[in-house]
Design an enzyme around this catalytic site. Structure first.
Site, PDB file in Angstrom:
ATOM      1  N   GLY A 103     -24.457 -13.796 -11.186  1.00 57.55           N
ATOM      2  CA  GLY A 103     -23.224 -14.002 -10.436  1.00 57.55           C
ATOM      3  C   GLY A 103     -22.976 -12.839  -9.492  1.00 57.55           C
ATOM      4  CD  GLN A 163     -20.076  -7.931  -7.944  1.00 54.14           C
ATOM      5  OE1 GLN A 163     -20.137  -9.130  -8.054  1.00 54.14           O
ATOM      6  NE2 GLN A 163     -20.769  -7.111  -8.704  1.00 54.14           N
ATOM      7  CB  CYS A 223     -21.042  -5.690 -13.594  1.00 49.55           C
ATOM      8  SG  CYS A 223     -20.267  -5.956 -11.997  1.00 49.55           S
ATOM      9  CG  LEU A 224     -25.737  -7.854  -9.936  1.00 48.76           C
ATOM     10  CD1 LEU A 224     -25.927  -8.859  -8.811  1.00 48.76           C
ATOM     11  CD2 LEU A 224     -27.081  -7.373 -10.469  1.00 48.76           C
ATOM     12  CG  HIS A 227     -18.277 -10.787 -14.925  1.00 46.68           C
ATOM     13  ND1 HIS A 227     -18.713  -9.788 -15.769  1.00 46.68           N
ATOM     14  CD2 HIS A 227     -18.540 -10.335 -13.664  1.00 46.68           C
ATOM     15  CE1 HIS A 227     -19.205  -8.789 -15.053  1.00 46.68           C
ATOM     16  NE2 HIS A 227     -19.115  -9.096 -13.766  1.00 46.68           N
ATOM     17  CD  GLU A 228     -19.588 -12.807 -10.865  1.00 45.81           C
ATOM     18  OE1 GLU A 228     -19.173 -12.116  -9.917  1.00 45.81           O
ATOM     19  OE2 GLU A 228     -20.448 -12.400 -11.666  1.00 45.81           O
ATOM     20  CG  HIS A 236     -16.239  -8.915  -9.662  1.00 47.65           C
ATOM     21  ND1 HIS A 236     -16.296  -7.539  -9.608  1.00 47.65           N
ATOM     22  CD2 HIS A 236     -17.307  -9.302 -10.397  1.00 47.65           C
ATOM     23  CE1 HIS A 236     -17.364  -7.120 -10.296  1.00 47.65           C
ATOM     24  NE2 HIS A 236     -17.992  -8.169 -10.787  1.00 47.65           N
TER      25      HIS A 236
END
Ligand code: NI
Length: 174
Positions: free
Chosen positions: A46, A51, A95-96, A137-138, A141
């Site tokens: 994701g 981000q 997380c990226l 999670h996304e 963000h």
């Protein structure tokens, strides 16, 4: 399509609430394409617009794990949760924007989400398993929230300190 640099925590842009996308334009389609390419390249399941420094309510995901299964890229614009299950699931999340750090986060096991698709239509679907975790999670963000915000302050500060050092070391290398 092009790869976009992924912002690393801590970054003030990862702490902001993103405004909604007003309409599906070519710019939005291009951003979604870039985000999917960036997510698959990372690789990740994701990626949310903030981000990559785009303050808009939009994220992409693909939680297909089996290598022989066809990819299922999803683009969710202006997503909102319309229903949450009472039962919870705990997954080890990453997380990226916080590479190499993982922690257990507990969230509702199943959710129903409504969003605007790139086709300009409203979609609504129930997600479970990794898809439900990833979607929540996304969505976090887009509200300036990271998975470490679900942890206790000591764990969160430890990861943040390590990330500050990681970013400093990276900056020195380039
Ligand atoms: Ni993330």
């Amino acid at each position: 399509m092009s790869l976009r640099p992924i912002l690393l925590h801590p970054d003030p842009r990862l702490k902001k609430v993103c405004p909604p996308v007003s309409s599906i334009t070519d710019d939005v389609r291009r951003l979604a394409d870039d985000m999917l390419e960036t997510m698959y390249h990372a690789p990740g399941v994701g990626l949310a617009a903030p981000q990559v420094g785009e303050m808009q309510r939009l994220f992409v995901m693909d939680c297909i794990k089996e290598e022989n299964e066809a990819p299922r890229p999803m683009v969710l614009v202006n997503p909102e949760i319309t229903w949450k299950s009472d039962d919870n699931s705990t997954y080890e999340e990453g997380c990226l924007s916080i590479p190499e750090h993982f922690a257990d986060v507990t969230r509702p096991s199943r959710i129903r989400m409504r969003w605007l698709g790139l086709d300009g239509k409203t979609h609504e679907q129930e997600f479970d398993g990794l898809w439900a975790t990833c979607a929540q999670h996304e969505l976090d963000h887009l509200d300036g929230k990271l998975f470490i915000d679900h942890l206790g302050p000591i764990k969160r500060q430890l990861i943040t300190r390590k990330m500050i050092k990681f970013k400093r070391d990276q900056a020195r290398k380039t």
